[in-house]
Design a protein around this motif. Structure first.
Motif, PDB file in Angstrom:
ATOM      1  N   UNK A   1      -9.771   6.772   2.324  1.00 37.75           N
ATOM      2  CA  UNK A   1     -10.605   7.405   3.345  1.00 37.75           C
ATOM      3  C   UNK A   1      -9.748   8.006   4.452  1.00 37.75           C
ATOM      4  N   UNK A   2      -8.810   7.240   4.954  1.00 39.05           N
ATOM      5  CA  UNK A   2      -7.971   7.708   6.067  1.00 39.05           C
ATOM      6  C   UNK A   2      -7.107   8.879   5.629  1.00 39.05           C
ATOM      7  N   UNK A   3      -6.547   8.811   4.432  1.00 40.97           N
ATOM      8  CA  UNK A   3      -5.720   9.918   3.931  1.00 40.97           C
ATOM      9  C   UNK A   3      -6.541  11.192   3.813  1.00 40.97           C
ATOM     10  N   UNK A   4      -7.769  11.069   3.347  1.00 42.98           N
ATOM     11  CA  UNK A   4      -8.614  12.239   3.120  1.00 42.98           C
ATOM     12  C   UNK A   4      -8.950  12.953   4.427  1.00 42.98           C
TER      13      UNK A   4
ATOM     14  N   UNK B   1       6.033  17.623   0.930  1.00 44.17           N
ATOM     15  CA  UNK B   1       5.437  16.412   0.381  1.00 44.17           C
ATOM     16  C   UNK B   1       6.148  15.147   0.859  1.00 44.17           C
ATOM     17  N   UNK B   2       5.342  14.109   1.100  1.00 44.79           N
ATOM     18  CA  UNK B   2       5.862  12.799   1.487  1.00 44.79           C
ATOM     19  C   UNK B   2       5.199  11.717   0.629  1.00 44.79           C
ATOM     20  N   UNK B   3       5.947  10.650   0.385  1.00 52.15           N
ATOM     21  CA  UNK B   3       5.396   9.407  -0.169  1.00 52.15           C
ATOM     22  C   UNK B   3       5.727   8.304   0.821  1.00 52.15           C
ATOM     23  N   UNK B   4       4.731   7.518   1.199  1.00 50.70           N
ATOM     24  CA  UNK B   4       4.936   6.421   2.145  1.00 50.70           C
ATOM     25  C   UNK B   4       4.438   5.127   1.534  1.00 50.70           C
TER      26      UNK B   4
ATOM     27  N   UNK C   1       0.849  -1.179   0.000  1.00 51.05           N
ATOM     28  CA  UNK C   1       0.000   0.000   0.000  1.00 51.05           C
ATOM     29  C   UNK C   1       0.887   1.231   0.000  1.00 51.05           C
ATOM     30  N   UNK C   2       0.508   2.259  -0.758  1.00 45.59           N
ATOM     31  CA  UNK C   2       1.275   3.502  -0.774  1.00 45.59           C
ATOM     32  C   UNK C   2       0.321   4.687  -0.740  1.00 45.59           C
ATOM     33  N   UNK C   3       0.834   5.809  -0.215  1.00 46.19           N
ATOM     34  CA  UNK C   3       0.044   7.036  -0.203  1.00 46.19           C
ATOM     35  C   UNK C   3       0.963   8.242  -0.115  1.00 46.19           C
ATOM     36  N   UNK C   4       0.471   9.373  -0.602  1.00 42.34           N
ATOM     37  CA  UNK C   4       1.174  10.636  -0.457  1.00 42.34           C
ATOM     38  C   UNK C   4       0.543  11.438   0.675  1.00 42.34           C
TER      39      UNK C   4
END
Length: 330
Positions: free
Chosen positions: A233-236, A14-17, A3-6
């Motif tokens: 959802x969590x990122x938002x 900015x981060x990418x994880x 799984x990845x998200x910014x």
């Protein structure tokens, strides 16, 4: 399966994880690659050069292989599994940069300054069927790429060719293809962080048992489809924070929702997929943070001038005993 998200801080950094979920022990560690490093290739005997320095998860397998990282210009990238849909060229093509799937991250991080530049140079690339060392298979991959401007794209190579797709939600998981995941979000419009209002059923008024009812129906399993919805959802709705340390801490909490403990996801062959590590890529520092499964210590490697101008790649041991500390060179 990963799984990845910014993520963006209140100051615009900015981060990418990503999580690295895999059954086979990959054995990666933080590695910093200096400018003008030459990579070997299983496709092209000439290999390829990387004018730019970068740091990420690497392993030396008679030549370094990377699955994620961030470069000196703030471009970050991660490779994720794309089983069942990835399709590559069957042979090298003259006049192009011929790469095996497992070599794409190294080329991107070593050769582009922005996501826009990557899009402009895609016609120069030929991703070719070739087995990765250690795994000895053609690894089915797709890639998420982001830069300091916040521009984020997904790169997928399928039977009908290359797709370079803008990522409006800042999330990527695995198969199906990225556009399918975006359409699937239409099925979850009811999700919200606040409680749903009371409902009337005849003469009965029904109230939620407590806070959290807005997320009823959010999938909680470990499939790529469910992890995509849950992470989007969590990122938002997760609060933005100010500092780098707060951002890494927040991203760690966000990825808790999709981390896979050993033993709860068994494949058909009996192997257990689990989250071998999490990585956090800070694009403005630039710096790379790694958090392994066996020790929740977060190791940080900043891309310093000494590392960028070194003669050879520099490997770092994963830190221990403290919750957060700088890495030590091997």
């Amino acid at each position: 399966m990963c799984t990845s998200l910014t993520y963006q801080t209140t100051t615009g950094d900015q981060f990418l994880a990503r999580t690295m979920d895999f059954g086979f022990e990959l054995g990666g560690r933080p590695v910093a690659v200096p400018r003008k490093h030459h990579f070997t290739s299983v496709v092209d005997a000439q290999g390829f050069d990387a004018p730019y320095s970068f740091v990420g998860t690497g392993r030396n397998l008679n030549g370094y292989v990377f699955v994620d990282g961030v470069n000196e210009h703030g471009v970050s990238a991660a490779a994720l599994y794309f089983a069942g849909q990835a399709a590559y060229a069957t042979q090298a093509e003259s006049g192009k940069v011929n790469l095996a799937p497992h070599e794409v991250v190294m080329w991107i991080l070593g050769n582009v300054k922005t996501v826009q530049e990557l899009g402009e140079r895609l016609n120069d690339l030929n991703i070719t069927e070739a087995a990765a060392p250690l795994l000895n298979i053609v690894v089915p991959l797709h890639w998420i790429v982001s830069d300091q401007s916040g521009a984020t794209y997904v790169l997928e190579r399928e039977a009908d060719g290359m797709h370079f797709i803008e990522n409006p939600v800042g999330v990527m998981t695995n198969t199906p293809d990225f556009n399918w995941h975006l359409k699937n979000l239409n099925n979850y419009m009811q999700l919200q962080p606040t409680p749903h209002p009371a409902r009337q059923y005849g003469d009965l008024t029904v109230n939620a048992f407590g806070p959290g009812s807005g997320a009823l129906g959010m999938p909680g399993d470990y499939t790529s489809v469910s992890r995509f919805v849950r992470t989007a959802f969590i990122r938002e709705h997760t609060d933005a924070v100010d500092t780098d340390a707060e951002a890494v801490n927040t991203l760690s909490h966000m990825l808790n929702s999709v981390e896979i403990p050993k033993g709860v996801k068994i494949k058909a062959d009996g192997a257990a997929d689990y989250t071998q590590y999490r990585a956090y890529m800070s694009m403005h520092e630039p710096a790379f943070y790694m958090q392994p499964y066996g020790d929740q210590t977060i190791t940080r490697v900043a891309l310093t001038n000494d590392l960028m101008t070194a003669d050879q790649p520099t490997e770092f041991a994963l830190s221990a005993k403290q919750q957060f500390q700088e890495a030590a060179r091997v």
